[in-house]
Design an enzyme around this catalytic site. Structure first.
Site, PDB file in Angstrom:
ATOM      1  N   GLU A 161       0.841  -1.187   0.000  1.00 13.46           N
ATOM      2  CA  GLU A 161       0.000   0.000   0.000  1.00 13.46           C
ATOM      3  C   GLU A 161       0.879   1.240   0.000  1.00 13.46           C
ATOM      4  O   GLU A 161       2.010   1.212   0.503  1.00 13.46           O
ATOM      5  CB  GLU A 161      -0.886  -0.010   1.258  1.00 13.46           C
ATOM      6  CG  GLU A 161      -1.837   1.179   1.372  1.00 13.46           C
ATOM      7  CD  GLU A 161      -2.807   1.039   2.537  1.00 13.46           C
ATOM      8  OE1 GLU A 161      -3.623   1.961   2.729  1.00 13.46           O
ATOM      9  OE2 GLU A 161      -2.744   0.019   3.254  1.00 13.46           O
TER      10      GLU A 161
ATOM     11  N   ASN B 149      -6.556   1.490   3.060  1.00 17.77           N
ATOM     12  CA  ASN B 149      -7.247   2.750   3.318  1.00 17.77           C
ATOM     13  C   ASN B 149      -6.854   3.828   2.321  1.00 17.77           C
ATOM     14  O   ASN B 149      -7.657   4.712   1.997  1.00 17.77           O
ATOM     15  CB  ASN B 149      -6.942   3.224   4.742  1.00 17.77           C
ATOM     16  CG  ASN B 149      -7.486   2.292   5.809  1.00 17.77           C
ATOM     17  OD1 ASN B 149      -8.246   1.372   5.520  1.00 17.77           O
ATOM     18  ND2 ASN B 149      -7.081   2.500   7.040  1.00 17.77           N
TER      19      ASN B 149
ATOM     20  N   ASN C 212     -12.237  -0.841  -0.347  1.00  7.18           N
ATOM     21  CA  ASN C 212     -11.514  -1.385   0.800  1.00  7.18           C
ATOM     22  C   ASN C 212     -12.229  -1.017   2.097  1.00  7.18           C
ATOM     23  O   ASN C 212     -12.519   0.156   2.343  1.00  7.18           O
ATOM     24  CB  ASN C 212     -10.095  -0.811   0.845  1.00  7.18           C
ATOM     25  CG  ASN C 212      -9.353  -1.210   2.106  1.00  7.18           C
ATOM     26  OD1 ASN C 212      -8.900  -2.347   2.242  1.00  7.18           O
ATOM     27  ND2 ASN C 212      -9.234  -0.292   3.062  1.00  7.18           N
ATOM     28  N   GLU C 213     -12.518  -2.023   2.916  1.00 10.18           N
ATOM     29  CA  GLU C 213     -13.049  -1.828   4.272  1.00 10.18           C
ATOM     30  C   GLU C 213     -14.122  -0.733   4.344  1.00 10.18           C
ATOM     31  O   GLU C 213     -14.081   0.139   5.214  1.00 10.18           O
ATOM     32  CB  GLU C 213     -11.904  -1.526   5.245  1.00 10.18           C
ATOM     33  CG  GLU C 213     -10.952  -2.698   5.408  1.00 10.18           C
ATOM     34  CD  GLU C 213      -9.880  -2.470   6.468  1.00 10.18           C
ATOM     35  OE1 GLU C 213      -9.803  -1.354   7.020  1.00 10.18           O
ATOM     36  OE2 GLU C 213      -9.119  -3.398   6.743  1.00 10.18           O
TER      37      GLU C 213
ATOM     38  N   TYR D  53      -6.122  -8.985  11.931  1.00  4.81           N
ATOM     39  CA  TYR D  53      -4.813  -8.773  12.544  1.00  4.81           C
ATOM     40  C   TYR D  53      -4.898  -9.159  14.016  1.00  4.81           C
ATOM     41  O   TYR D  53      -5.930  -8.944  14.667  1.00  4.81           O
ATOM     42  CB  TYR D  53      -4.383  -7.306  12.434  1.00  4.81           C
ATOM     43  CG  TYR D  53      -4.230  -6.799  11.028  1.00  4.81           C
ATOM     44  CD1 TYR D  53      -3.066  -7.042  10.298  1.00  4.81           C
ATOM     45  CD2 TYR D  53      -5.255  -6.077  10.413  1.00  4.81           C
ATOM     46  CE1 TYR D  53      -2.916  -6.563   9.005  1.00  4.81           C
ATOM     47  CE2 TYR D  53      -5.120  -5.600   9.121  1.00  4.81           C
ATOM     48  CZ  TYR D  53      -3.953  -5.850   8.423  1.00  4.81           C
ATOM     49  OH  TYR D  53      -3.806  -5.386   7.124  1.00  4.81           O
TER      50      TYR D  53
ATOM     51  N   GLU E  17      -6.085  -9.376   3.745  1.00  6.40           N
ATOM     52  CA  GLU E  17      -5.238  -8.742   4.758  1.00  6.40           C
ATOM     53  C   GLU E  17      -5.192  -9.658   5.970  1.00  6.40           C
ATOM     54  O   GLU E  17      -6.234  -9.913   6.581  1.00  6.40           O
ATOM     55  CB  GLU E  17      -5.750  -7.351   5.173  1.00  6.40           C
ATOM     56  CG  GLU E  17      -5.560  -6.272   4.134  1.00  6.40           C
ATOM     57  CD  GLU E  17      -5.910  -4.877   4.650  1.00  6.40           C
ATOM     58  OE1 GLU E  17      -5.706  -4.612   5.865  1.00  6.40           O
ATOM     59  OE2 GLU E  17      -6.401  -4.065   3.846  1.00  6.40           O
TER      60      GLU E  17
END
Length: 505
Positions: A30, A75, A175-176, A247, A295
Protein backbone atom coordinates in the site's frame (compact mmCIF):
# COMPACT_ATOMS: atom_id res chain seq x y z
CA UNK A 1 12.11 -40.17 21.90
CA UNK A 2 10.95 -39.62 25.47
CA UNK A 3 8.61 -36.65 25.05
CA UNK A 4 5.92 -36.72 27.72
CA UNK A 5 3.32 -35.00 25.53
CA UNK A 6 2.15 -36.97 22.52
CA UNK A 7 -0.07 -36.10 19.56
CA UNK A 8 -1.21 -38.39 16.80
CA UNK A 9 -2.14 -37.67 13.22
CA UNK A 10 -3.50 -39.79 10.37
CA UNK A 11 -2.84 -38.72 6.78
CA UNK A 12 -4.32 -40.46 3.75
CA UNK A 13 -3.77 -39.33 0.18
CA UNK A 14 -7.46 -39.93 -0.57
CA UNK A 15 -8.67 -37.59 2.21
CA UNK A 16 -8.37 -34.37 0.23
CA UNK A 17 -9.64 -30.89 1.08
CA UNK A 18 -8.68 -29.10 -2.13
CA UNK A 19 -5.87 -28.17 -4.44
CA UNK A 20 -3.99 -25.15 -3.14
CA UNK A 21 -4.56 -22.03 -5.20
CA UNK A 22 -1.05 -20.49 -5.39
CA UNK A 23 -2.63 -17.07 -4.79
CA UNK A 24 -3.10 -18.09 -1.15
CA UNK A 25 0.55 -17.00 -0.82
CA UNK A 26 -0.15 -13.45 -1.99
CA UNK A 27 0.89 -10.23 -0.30
CA UNK A 28 0.07 -6.53 -0.23
CA UNK A 29 1.80 -3.21 -0.87
CA UNK A 30 0.00 0.00 0.00
CA UNK A 31 1.05 3.61 -0.44
CA UNK A 32 1.61 3.77 3.30
CA UNK A 33 4.71 4.62 5.31
CA UNK A 34 7.88 3.23 3.73
CA UNK A 35 6.25 0.35 1.87
CA UNK A 36 6.79 2.01 -1.52
CA UNK A 37 9.18 4.91 -0.97
CA UNK A 38 12.20 3.58 0.89
CA UNK A 39 10.85 0.04 0.60
CA UNK A 40 10.59 -1.24 -2.94
CA UNK A 41 11.53 2.12 -4.51
CA UNK A 42 14.59 4.16 -3.57
CA UNK A 43 16.31 5.70 -6.63
CA UNK A 44 19.32 6.96 -4.63
CA UNK A 45 20.07 3.57 -3.08
CA UNK A 46 23.36 1.99 -4.23
CA UNK A 47 21.47 -1.19 -5.18
CA UNK A 48 18.65 0.55 -7.09
CA UNK A 49 18.13 -0.47 -10.71
CA UNK A 50 17.67 1.94 -13.60
CA UNK A 51 13.99 2.36 -12.66
CA UNK A 52 14.74 3.21 -9.03
CA UNK A 53 13.69 -0.14 -7.52
CA UNK A 54 15.88 -1.75 -4.88
CA UNK A 55 17.33 -4.99 -6.23
CA UNK A 56 18.13 -6.34 -2.75
CA UNK A 57 14.44 -6.07 -1.84
CA UNK A 58 13.45 -7.64 -5.13
CA UNK A 59 15.64 -10.68 -4.39
CA UNK A 60 14.07 -11.18 -0.96
CA UNK A 61 10.57 -10.90 -2.46
CA UNK A 62 11.42 -13.37 -5.23
CA UNK A 63 12.58 -15.91 -2.66
CA UNK A 64 9.12 -15.79 -1.10
CA UNK A 65 7.55 -16.74 -4.46
CA UNK A 66 4.57 -14.39 -4.08
CA UNK A 67 2.17 -14.96 -7.00
CA UNK A 68 -0.10 -11.93 -6.49
CA UNK A 69 0.26 -8.55 -4.73
CA UNK A 70 -2.65 -6.32 -3.77
CA UNK A 71 -2.22 -2.62 -4.67
CA UNK A 72 -2.45 0.39 -4.02
CA UNK A 73 -4.44 -0.03 -0.78
CA UNK A 74 -5.86 -0.37 1.75
CA UNK A 75 -7.25 2.75 3.32
CA UNK A 76 -5.14 4.74 0.87
CA UNK A 77 -7.25 3.72 -2.11
CA UNK A 78 -10.44 5.32 -0.75
CA UNK A 79 -9.02 8.78 -1.43
CA UNK A 80 -6.81 7.96 -4.43
CA UNK A 81 -7.15 9.45 -7.89
CA UNK A 82 -5.42 6.87 -10.06
CA UNK A 83 -4.81 9.44 -12.81
CA UNK A 84 -2.32 11.17 -10.47
CA UNK A 85 0.01 8.18 -10.78
CA UNK A 86 0.32 7.86 -14.56
CA UNK A 87 2.05 9.90 -17.25
CA UNK A 88 5.26 11.94 -17.01
CA UNK A 89 6.64 11.63 -13.49
CA UNK A 90 7.76 15.25 -13.30
CA UNK A 91 4.20 16.43 -13.94
CA UNK A 92 2.51 14.31 -11.28
CA UNK A 93 0.90 16.18 -8.37
CA UNK A 94 1.85 15.97 -4.71
CA UNK A 95 -1.28 15.27 -2.68
CA UNK A 96 -2.40 15.28 0.92
CA UNK A 97 -2.94 11.59 1.67
CA UNK A 98 -5.75 11.69 4.21
CA UNK A 99 -5.91 8.07 5.34
CA UNK A 100 -2.38 8.03 6.78
CA UNK A 101 -1.86 11.82 7.05
CA UNK A 102 1.15 11.81 4.73
CA UNK A 103 2.26 13.49 1.51
CA UNK A 104 1.89 11.31 -1.58
CA UNK A 105 4.37 12.25 -4.31
CA UNK A 106 2.94 9.86 -6.93
CA UNK A 107 6.44 9.00 -8.16
CA UNK A 108 5.24 5.41 -8.30
CA UNK A 109 1.87 4.65 -9.84
CA UNK A 110 0.02 1.93 -11.73
CA UNK A 111 2.49 1.36 -14.58
CA UNK A 112 5.58 1.41 -12.40
CA UNK A 113 4.04 -1.01 -9.94
CA UNK A 114 2.96 -3.42 -12.68
CA UNK A 115 6.55 -3.36 -13.97
CA UNK A 116 7.94 -4.01 -10.51
CA UNK A 117 5.50 -6.87 -9.92
CA UNK A 118 6.63 -8.54 -13.15
CA UNK A 119 10.25 -8.23 -12.03
CA UNK A 120 9.44 -10.24 -8.86
CA UNK A 121 7.36 -12.80 -10.84
CA UNK A 122 4.03 -11.63 -9.49
CA UNK A 123 0.66 -10.45 -10.73
CA UNK A 124 -1.17 -7.35 -9.53
CA UNK A 125 -4.45 -7.42 -7.61
CA UNK A 126 -5.80 -3.92 -8.22
CA UNK A 127 -8.17 -2.05 -5.92
CA UNK A 128 -10.51 0.70 -7.08
CA UNK A 129 -11.64 3.74 -5.10
CA UNK A 130 -15.23 3.39 -3.91
CA UNK A 131 -14.78 5.99 -1.17
CA UNK A 132 -14.48 9.37 -2.89
CA UNK A 133 -15.10 7.98 -6.38
CA UNK A 134 -17.07 5.25 -8.07
CA UNK A 135 -18.28 3.74 -11.34
CA UNK A 136 -16.69 6.17 -13.77
CA UNK A 137 -13.16 6.16 -12.37
CA UNK A 138 -13.24 2.37 -11.96
CA UNK A 139 -14.33 1.59 -15.52
CA UNK A 140 -11.77 4.07 -16.88
CA UNK A 141 -8.98 2.41 -14.91
CA UNK A 142 -9.94 -1.02 -16.29
CA UNK A 143 -9.89 0.46 -19.80
CA UNK A 144 -6.51 2.10 -19.17
CA UNK A 145 -5.00 -1.13 -17.84
CA UNK A 146 -6.62 -3.86 -19.90
CA UNK A 147 -7.97 -2.59 -23.23
CA UNK A 148 -5.59 -3.22 -26.17
CA UNK A 149 -5.96 0.22 -27.82
CA UNK A 150 -8.03 2.47 -30.03
CA UNK A 151 -9.88 4.23 -27.19
CA UNK A 152 -9.11 7.30 -25.11
CA UNK A 153 -7.85 5.58 -21.96
CA UNK A 154 -6.08 2.69 -23.65
CA UNK A 155 -4.37 5.06 -26.07
CA UNK A 156 -3.34 7.22 -23.12
CA UNK A 157 -1.59 4.15 -21.63
CA UNK A 158 0.16 3.58 -24.95
CA UNK A 159 1.27 7.22 -25.04
CA UNK A 160 2.78 6.65 -21.58
CA UNK A 161 5.03 3.97 -23.04
CA UNK A 162 3.03 0.79 -22.37
CA UNK A 163 1.82 -0.55 -25.70
CA UNK A 164 0.72 -3.94 -24.38
CA UNK A 165 -2.23 -3.97 -21.97
CA UNK A 166 -1.46 -5.01 -18.40
CA UNK A 167 -4.33 -7.53 -18.36
CA UNK A 168 -4.89 -7.27 -14.61
CA UNK A 169 -7.25 -10.09 -13.71
CA UNK A 170 -8.29 -9.57 -10.05
CA UNK A 171 -9.93 -6.30 -8.90
CA UNK A 172 -11.08 -5.27 -5.42
CA UNK A 173 -14.27 -3.22 -5.20
CA UNK A 174 -13.01 -0.74 -2.62
CA UNK A 175 -11.51 -1.38 0.80
CA UNK A 176 -13.05 -1.83 4.27
CA UNK A 177 -16.09 0.25 3.38
CA UNK A 178 -17.78 -0.89 6.61
CA UNK A 179 -15.21 1.00 8.70
CA UNK A 180 -16.04 4.47 10.12
CA UNK A 181 -12.33 5.32 9.64
CA UNK A 182 -12.67 4.82 5.90
CA UNK A 183 -12.92 7.84 3.61
CA UNK A 184 -16.38 7.50 2.09
CA UNK A 185 -17.57 5.02 4.73
CA UNK A 186 -20.89 3.48 3.66
CA UNK A 187 -23.73 1.46 5.06
CA UNK A 188 -24.10 -2.08 3.78
CA UNK A 189 -26.96 -1.04 1.50
CA UNK A 190 -25.04 1.94 0.13
CA UNK A 191 -21.95 -0.14 -0.54
CA UNK A 192 -23.87 -3.05 -2.05
CA UNK A 193 -25.64 -0.81 -4.56
CA UNK A 194 -22.48 1.05 -5.57
CA UNK A 195 -20.38 -2.11 -5.74
CA UNK A 196 -22.77 -4.05 -7.96
CA UNK A 197 -23.17 -1.19 -10.44
CA UNK A 198 -19.40 -0.64 -10.50
CA UNK A 199 -18.87 -4.36 -11.03
CA UNK A 200 -21.23 -4.41 -14.00
CA UNK A 201 -19.53 -1.45 -15.65
CA UNK A 202 -16.05 -2.89 -15.10
CA UNK A 203 -17.07 -6.23 -16.60
CA UNK A 204 -18.58 -4.45 -19.59
CA UNK A 205 -15.10 -3.09 -20.29
CA UNK A 206 -13.40 -6.44 -19.67
CA UNK A 207 -15.60 -9.51 -19.16
CA UNK A 208 -12.54 -11.60 -18.23
CA UNK A 209 -11.79 -9.89 -14.92
CA UNK A 210 -12.65 -11.34 -11.50
CA UNK A 211 -13.98 -9.17 -8.69
CA UNK A 212 -13.67 -9.10 -4.91
CA UNK A 213 -16.57 -7.64 -2.91
CA UNK A 214 -15.71 -5.91 0.40
CA UNK A 215 -16.46 -8.05 3.39
CA UNK A 216 -16.17 -6.88 6.97
CA UNK A 217 -12.86 -5.33 8.00
CA UNK A 218 -12.73 -7.76 10.93
CA UNK A 219 -14.84 -10.29 12.79
CA UNK A 220 -15.13 -7.92 15.77
CA UNK A 221 -17.02 -5.29 13.76
CA UNK A 222 -20.51 -4.76 15.22
CA UNK A 223 -22.02 -5.18 11.76
CA UNK A 224 -20.37 -8.59 11.16
CA UNK A 225 -21.71 -10.81 9.58
CA UNK A 226 -24.81 -8.82 8.68
CA UNK A 227 -22.59 -6.69 6.41
CA UNK A 228 -21.74 -9.78 4.35
CA UNK A 229 -25.37 -10.87 4.12
CA UNK A 230 -26.68 -7.44 3.08
CA UNK A 231 -23.93 -6.56 0.60
CA UNK A 232 -23.98 -10.00 -1.03
CA UNK A 233 -27.71 -9.63 -1.65
CA UNK A 234 -26.57 -7.05 -4.22
CA UNK A 235 -23.16 -8.27 -5.40
CA UNK A 236 -23.41 -12.09 -5.30
CA UNK A 237 -24.13 -12.60 -8.99
CA UNK A 238 -21.44 -10.17 -10.18
CA UNK A 239 -18.46 -11.00 -7.94
CA UNK A 240 -16.20 -14.00 -7.50
CA UNK A 241 -14.81 -13.46 -4.00
CA UNK A 242 -15.56 -11.68 -0.75
CA UNK A 243 -12.75 -10.22 1.35
CA UNK A 244 -11.73 -10.92 4.95
CA UNK A 245 -9.25 -8.90 7.05
CA UNK A 246 -7.73 -9.91 10.39
CA UNK A 247 -4.81 -8.77 12.54
CA UNK A 248 -3.78 -10.11 15.94
CA UNK A 249 -1.59 -8.82 18.75
CA UNK A 250 -0.21 -9.84 22.15
CA UNK A 251 -1.00 -6.60 23.96
CA UNK A 252 -1.46 -8.30 27.36
CA UNK A 253 1.71 -10.36 27.04
CA UNK A 254 -0.39 -13.51 27.27
CA UNK A 255 1.45 -15.84 24.92
CA UNK A 256 -0.82 -18.91 25.37
CA UNK A 257 -3.82 -16.79 24.28
CA UNK A 258 -1.81 -15.10 21.53
CA UNK A 259 -0.76 -18.40 19.95
CA UNK A 260 -4.39 -19.57 20.04
CA UNK A 261 -5.70 -16.63 18.01
CA UNK A 262 -5.63 -18.69 14.81
CA UNK A 263 -8.71 -20.41 16.29
CA UNK A 264 -10.47 -17.05 16.01
CA UNK A 265 -9.32 -16.83 12.40
CA UNK A 266 -10.73 -20.30 11.75
CA UNK A 267 -14.12 -19.35 13.19
CA UNK A 268 -14.12 -16.11 11.19
CA UNK A 269 -13.61 -18.06 7.97
CA UNK A 270 -16.34 -20.54 8.87
CA UNK A 271 -18.82 -17.76 9.59
CA UNK A 272 -18.13 -16.00 6.29
CA UNK A 273 -18.51 -19.29 4.40
CA UNK A 274 -21.84 -19.93 6.15
CA UNK A 275 -23.07 -16.44 5.26
CA UNK A 276 -22.04 -16.82 1.62
CA UNK A 277 -23.81 -20.15 1.41
CA UNK A 278 -26.93 -18.69 3.04
CA UNK A 279 -27.11 -16.07 0.27
CA UNK A 280 -26.42 -18.79 -2.31
CA UNK A 281 -29.39 -20.76 -0.98
CA UNK A 282 -31.58 -17.69 -0.73
CA UNK A 283 -30.87 -16.77 -4.34
CA UNK A 284 -31.25 -20.39 -5.51
CA UNK A 285 -27.83 -19.89 -7.07
CA UNK A 286 -25.56 -22.61 -8.42
CA UNK A 287 -22.48 -20.43 -8.00
CA UNK A 288 -20.18 -20.92 -5.02
CA UNK A 289 -18.51 -17.77 -3.74
CA UNK A 290 -14.86 -17.98 -2.75
CA UNK A 291 -12.93 -16.07 -0.11
CA UNK A 292 -10.11 -13.58 -0.50
CA UNK A 293 -8.37 -13.20 2.87
CA UNK A 294 -6.54 -10.20 1.50
CA UNK A 295 -5.24 -8.74 4.76
CA UNK A 296 -3.84 -10.92 7.54
CA UNK A 297 -0.90 -10.66 9.92
CA UNK A 298 0.27 -9.77 13.41
CA UNK A 299 0.00 -6.01 14.01
CA UNK A 300 0.34 -4.24 17.34
CA UNK A 301 4.01 -3.47 18.10
CA UNK A 302 4.03 -0.10 16.33
CA UNK A 303 0.67 1.23 17.54
CA UNK A 304 2.02 3.54 20.25
CA UNK A 305 4.97 4.79 18.19
CA UNK A 306 2.66 5.67 15.30
CA UNK A 307 0.76 8.11 17.52
CA UNK A 308 3.89 10.27 17.71
CA UNK A 309 4.61 10.46 13.97
CA UNK A 310 4.50 14.02 12.66
CA UNK A 311 1.77 14.44 10.01
CA UNK A 312 2.26 15.41 6.38
CA UNK A 313 5.67 13.83 5.82
CA UNK A 314 6.73 11.89 2.73
CA UNK A 315 7.03 8.18 3.55
CA UNK A 316 7.11 8.43 7.37
CA UNK A 317 8.05 5.24 9.30
CA UNK A 318 4.49 4.10 9.97
CA UNK A 319 3.36 0.61 11.07
CA UNK A 320 6.94 -0.65 11.30
CA UNK A 321 6.34 -3.62 13.58
CA UNK A 322 9.55 -5.34 14.65
CA UNK A 323 8.47 -8.97 14.81
CA UNK A 324 9.66 -11.40 17.45
CA UNK A 325 9.84 -15.17 17.57
CA UNK A 326 6.36 -15.73 19.01
CA UNK A 327 4.91 -13.65 16.15
CA UNK A 328 6.43 -16.14 13.72
CA UNK A 329 4.71 -19.00 15.56
CA UNK A 330 1.29 -17.36 15.22
CA UNK A 331 1.95 -16.55 11.55
CA UNK A 332 2.69 -20.27 11.10
CA UNK A 333 -0.60 -21.18 12.77
CA UNK A 334 -2.46 -18.70 10.55
CA UNK A 335 -0.87 -20.18 7.41
CA UNK A 336 -1.99 -23.64 8.52
CA UNK A 337 -5.51 -22.28 9.08
CA UNK A 338 -5.64 -20.82 5.58
CA UNK A 339 -4.51 -24.14 4.10
CA UNK A 340 -7.19 -26.02 6.05
CA UNK A 341 -9.76 -23.90 4.20
CA UNK A 342 -8.15 -24.20 0.76
CA UNK A 343 -11.47 -25.35 -0.68
CA UNK A 344 -12.91 -21.86 -0.17
CA UNK A 345 -9.97 -19.51 0.52
CA UNK A 346 -8.46 -19.04 -2.94
CA UNK A 347 -6.62 -15.74 -2.39
CA UNK A 348 -4.82 -14.51 0.72
CA UNK A 349 -2.49 -11.54 1.17
CA UNK A 350 0.03 -11.28 3.98
CA UNK A 351 -0.26 -7.60 4.87
CA UNK A 352 2.12 -6.19 4.05
CA UNK A 353 5.35 -7.04 2.19
CA UNK A 354 8.06 -4.44 2.92
CA UNK A 355 8.60 -2.24 6.05
CA UNK A 356 4.89 -1.81 6.86
CA UNK A 357 3.89 -4.77 9.12
CA UNK A 358 6.10 -6.82 6.86
CA UNK A 359 8.40 -9.84 6.60
CA UNK A 360 11.06 -7.67 4.92
CA UNK A 361 12.61 -4.58 6.50
CA UNK A 362 14.96 -2.00 5.02
CA UNK A 363 17.13 0.92 6.04
CA UNK A 364 16.99 3.97 3.79
CA UNK A 365 20.28 3.85 1.93
CA UNK A 366 21.26 0.69 3.82
CA UNK A 367 20.50 -2.97 4.31
CA UNK A 368 17.43 -5.13 3.78
CA UNK A 369 16.78 -8.09 6.06
CA UNK A 370 14.35 -10.86 6.93
CA UNK A 371 12.05 -10.49 9.93
CA UNK A 372 11.11 -13.56 11.98
CA UNK A 373 7.79 -14.00 10.16
CA UNK A 374 9.62 -14.29 6.83
CA UNK A 375 10.46 -17.93 7.46
CA UNK A 376 7.09 -19.65 8.01
CA UNK A 377 5.71 -17.77 5.01
CA UNK A 378 8.75 -18.80 2.93
CA UNK A 379 8.36 -22.45 3.92
CA UNK A 380 4.62 -22.55 3.26
CA UNK A 381 4.95 -20.79 -0.10
CA UNK A 382 7.82 -23.08 -1.14
CA UNK A 383 6.55 -26.44 0.07
CA UNK A 384 2.80 -25.88 0.48
CA UNK A 385 1.93 -26.33 -3.18
CA UNK A 386 -0.26 -29.23 -4.24
CA UNK A 387 -3.33 -30.71 -2.53
CA UNK A 388 -4.26 -30.11 1.10
CA UNK A 389 -5.06 -33.31 2.93
CA UNK A 390 -7.59 -33.55 5.75
CA UNK A 391 -5.69 -34.98 8.70
CA UNK A 392 -7.27 -36.71 11.68
CA UNK A 393 -5.49 -35.15 14.65
CA UNK A 394 -5.57 -36.03 18.32
CA UNK A 395 -3.67 -33.61 20.51
CA UNK A 396 -3.50 -32.71 24.19
CA UNK A 397 -5.12 -29.35 24.82
CA UNK A 398 -4.92 -26.37 27.12
CA UNK A 399 -7.14 -23.56 28.37
CA UNK A 400 -6.07 -19.93 28.56
CA UNK A 401 -7.56 -16.52 29.31
CA UNK A 402 -9.19 -16.10 25.89
CA UNK A 403 -9.75 -19.68 24.65
CA UNK A 404 -10.55 -23.17 25.85
CA UNK A 405 -9.56 -26.55 24.38
CA UNK A 406 -6.62 -25.20 22.40
CA UNK A 407 -4.66 -28.09 20.80
CA UNK A 408 -0.93 -27.96 21.44
CA UNK A 409 -0.47 -29.35 17.93
CA UNK A 410 -1.57 -27.16 15.01
CA UNK A 411 -0.90 -29.09 11.81
CA UNK A 412 -1.82 -29.75 8.20
CA UNK A 413 -0.34 -31.75 5.31
CA UNK A 414 0.09 -30.88 1.63
CA UNK A 415 0.64 -33.56 -1.02
CA UNK A 416 2.41 -32.63 -4.25
CA UNK A 417 1.62 -35.53 -6.54
CA UNK A 418 3.69 -34.19 -9.45
CA UNK A 419 6.84 -33.95 -7.34
CA UNK A 420 5.92 -37.02 -5.28
CA UNK A 421 6.38 -35.06 -2.06
CA UNK A 422 4.39 -34.81 1.15
CA UNK A 423 4.91 -31.89 3.53
CA UNK A 424 3.67 -31.72 7.11
CA UNK A 425 3.49 -28.24 8.66
CA UNK A 426 3.26 -28.33 12.44
CA UNK A 427 3.38 -25.85 15.33
CA UNK A 428 3.91 -26.99 18.92
CA UNK A 429 2.16 -24.35 21.04
CA UNK A 430 3.49 -25.72 24.34
CA UNK A 431 5.88 -23.17 25.85
CA UNK A 432 7.76 -25.59 28.08
CA UNK A 433 7.57 -29.13 26.69
CA UNK A 434 8.45 -30.85 23.42
CA UNK A 435 5.64 -32.72 21.69
CA UNK A 436 6.02 -36.20 20.25
CA UNK A 437 4.21 -36.39 16.92
CA UNK A 438 3.23 -39.83 15.65
CA UNK A 439 1.77 -39.68 12.17
CA UNK A 440 0.20 -42.60 10.34
CA UNK A 441 1.15 -42.08 6.69
CA UNK A 442 0.84 -45.67 5.45
CA UNK A 443 -0.94 -44.57 2.27
CA UNK A 444 2.38 -43.03 1.22
CA UNK A 445 4.20 -46.27 0.61
CA UNK A 446 7.92 -46.06 -0.17
CA UNK A 447 8.17 -42.48 1.09
CA UNK A 448 11.00 -41.32 3.34
CA UNK A 449 11.76 -38.20 5.35
CA UNK A 450 14.18 -35.97 3.45
CA UNK A 451 14.14 -32.92 5.72
CA UNK A 452 12.86 -31.68 9.07
CA UNK A 453 13.15 -27.88 9.30
CA UNK A 454 12.65 -26.24 12.70
CA UNK A 455 12.23 -22.60 13.69
CA UNK A 456 12.83 -22.29 17.45
CA UNK A 457 14.38 -19.92 19.97
CA UNK A 458 14.77 -19.86 23.75
CA UNK A 459 13.58 -16.23 23.84
CA UNK A 460 10.01 -15.74 22.64
CA UNK A 461 10.75 -12.02 22.24
CA UNK A 462 13.89 -12.48 20.12
CA UNK A 463 13.98 -10.32 16.96
CA UNK A 464 16.07 -9.99 13.82
CA UNK A 465 17.90 -6.78 12.96
CA UNK A 466 20.04 -5.45 10.12
CA UNK A 467 23.09 -6.45 12.16
CA UNK A 468 22.02 -9.84 13.51
CA UNK A 469 19.62 -12.59 12.44
CA UNK A 470 18.84 -14.19 15.78
CA UNK A 471 15.76 -16.13 14.63
CA UNK A 472 16.35 -18.40 11.66
CA UNK A 473 15.53 -22.02 10.85
CA UNK A 474 17.80 -25.02 11.21
CA UNK A 475 17.61 -28.43 9.57
CA UNK A 476 18.43 -30.64 12.55
CA UNK A 477 14.99 -32.06 13.22
CA UNK A 478 14.77 -35.77 14.05
CA UNK A 479 11.71 -36.81 12.03
CA UNK A 480 11.88 -40.30 10.60
CA UNK A 481 9.56 -42.73 8.83
CA UNK A 482 9.42 -46.46 9.57
CA UNK A 483 6.82 -48.88 8.28
CA UNK A 484 4.50 -46.07 7.28
CA UNK A 485 4.73 -44.21 10.60
CA UNK A 486 6.32 -40.77 10.84
CA UNK A 487 7.65 -39.87 14.28
CA UNK A 488 9.15 -36.53 15.24
CA UNK A 489 9.94 -34.57 18.34
CA UNK A 490 8.57 -31.06 17.95
CA UNK A 491 10.56 -28.77 20.27
CA UNK A 492 8.70 -26.52 22.69
CA UNK A 493 7.25 -23.43 20.98
CA UNK A 494 8.37 -24.38 17.49
CA UNK A 495 7.43 -24.20 13.80
CA UNK A 496 8.20 -27.45 11.96
CA UNK A 497 8.32 -28.46 8.31
CA UNK A 498 8.63 -32.23 7.77
CA UNK A 499 9.23 -33.13 4.14
CA UNK A 500 8.80 -36.62 2.71
CA UNK A 501 9.57 -37.85 -0.78
CA UNK A 502 8.94 -41.08 -2.63
CA UNK A 503 11.96 -43.31 -2.93
CA UNK A 504 13.14 -43.86 -6.46
CA UNK A 505 12.93 -47.53 -7.55
Amino acid sequence: MTDRLKATMVIDREFQISAVDPRIYGSFIEHLGRAVYGGIYEPDHPLADERGFRTDVMELVKQLNVPIIRYPGGNFVSGYNWEDGVGPVDKRPRRLELAWRSIETNQVGTNEFVEWAKSVNSEVMMAVNLGTRGIDAARNLVEYCNHPGGTYWSDLRISHGYRKPHRIKIWCLGNEMDGPWQIGHKTAEEYGRLAVETARAMKMVDPEIELVSCGSSGSSMPTFPEWEAVTLEHTYDEVDYISLHSYYGNRNNDTPSFLAKSLDMDQYIRTVIATCDYIKAKKRSKKTLYLSFDEWNVWYHSNEADKNIEPWLVAPPLLEDVYNFEDALLVGCMLITLLKHADRVKIACLAQLVNVIAPIMTENGGKAWKQTIYYPFLHASTYGRGTVLNPVVSSPKYDCAEFTDVPYLESVAVYNEEREELTIFAVNRHLAEPLLLQCDARSFENYRVIEHIILEHEDLKAVNTAEEERVKPHHNGNAEMREGMVTASLPKASWNVIRLKRKKP
